[in-house]
Design a protein around this motif. Structure first.
Motif, short mmCIF file in Angstrom:
data_model
loop_
_atom_site.label_atom_id
_atom_site.label_comp_id
_atom_site.label_asym_id
_atom_site.label_seq_id
_atom_site.Cartn_x
_atom_site.Cartn_y
_atom_site.Cartn_z
N PRO A 1 0.81 -1.23 0.00
CA PRO A 1 0.00 0.00 0.00
C PRO A 1 0.85 1.28 0.00
O PRO A 1 0.48 2.26 -0.65
CB PRO A 1 -0.83 -0.11 1.29
N ASP A 2 1.97 1.26 0.72
CA ASP A 2 2.86 2.43 0.72
C ASP A 2 3.41 2.69 -0.68
O ASP A 2 3.49 3.84 -1.13
CB ASP A 2 4.01 2.24 1.71
N ARG B 1 2.00 1.76 -3.53
CA ARG B 1 0.88 2.22 -4.35
C ARG B 1 0.64 3.71 -4.13
O ARG B 1 0.48 4.47 -5.08
CB ARG B 1 -0.37 1.42 -4.03
N ASP B 2 0.61 4.13 -2.86
CA ASP B 2 0.38 5.54 -2.54
C ASP B 2 1.46 6.44 -3.15
O ASP B 2 1.15 7.52 -3.68
CB ASP B 2 0.32 5.75 -1.03
N GLU B 3 2.70 6.00 -3.08
CA GLU B 3 3.80 6.79 -3.64
C GLU B 3 3.68 6.89 -5.16
O GLU B 3 3.87 7.96 -5.75
CB GLU B 3 5.14 6.15 -3.26
N GLU C 1 0.88 6.56 -6.98
CA GLU C 1 -0.29 7.38 -7.30
C GLU C 1 -0.01 8.87 -7.10
O GLU C 1 -0.48 9.70 -7.88
CB GLU C 1 -1.49 6.95 -6.47
N ALA C 2 0.77 9.21 -6.07
CA ALA C 2 1.09 10.61 -5.82
C ALA C 2 1.97 11.19 -6.92
O ALA C 2 1.82 12.35 -7.31
CB ALA C 2 1.78 10.76 -4.47
N HIS D 1 -6.15 3.09 -11.16
CA HIS D 1 -5.99 2.36 -9.90
C HIS D 1 -6.06 0.88 -10.17
O HIS D 1 -6.93 0.40 -10.89
CB HIS D 1 -7.08 2.78 -8.91
#
Length: 97
Positions: free
Chosen positions: A65-66, A68-70, A72-73, A80
């Motif tokens: 998840p970390d 993925r978040d990086e 996406e940012a 997604h």
């Protein structure tokens, strides 16, 4: 096929830049091909294979998840997706995100 950024379109040829290399393609060849302009797409998709050592397996639920978040940012046009196990290897597992 070739992918890259169109640098120029002339009467006889088109120049496409890919990995800092310019390729000249005759327009007659392009006219008979299917060409996609992905820069106009509202979303893009990338599949990345990631390997984890078996001793790190307990870290995977937090790390994915970390990651993925990086991603996406830094790449807001990416669609997604999900992370899934791809395969078990001798010294690691492979996931796809």
């Amino acid at each position: 096929g070739l992918s890259g950024k169109v640098v120029s379109i002339g009467l006889v040829e088109t120049e496409i830049e890919s990995n800092n290399v310019i390729t000249k393609i005759p327009n007659s060849k392009i006219a008979n091909e299917i060409v996609s302009n992905i820069s106009r797409a509202p979303k893009s998709q990338v599949v990345q294979t990631i390997r984890f050592k078996y001793e790190d397996i307990k870290k995977v639920p937090k790390v994915l998840p970390d990651m993925r978040d990086e991603i996406e940012a830094s790449c807001p046009k990416l669609a997604h997706g999900t992370a899934m196990l791809k395969s078990y290897e001798a010294d690691h597992i492979q996931t796809e995100v």
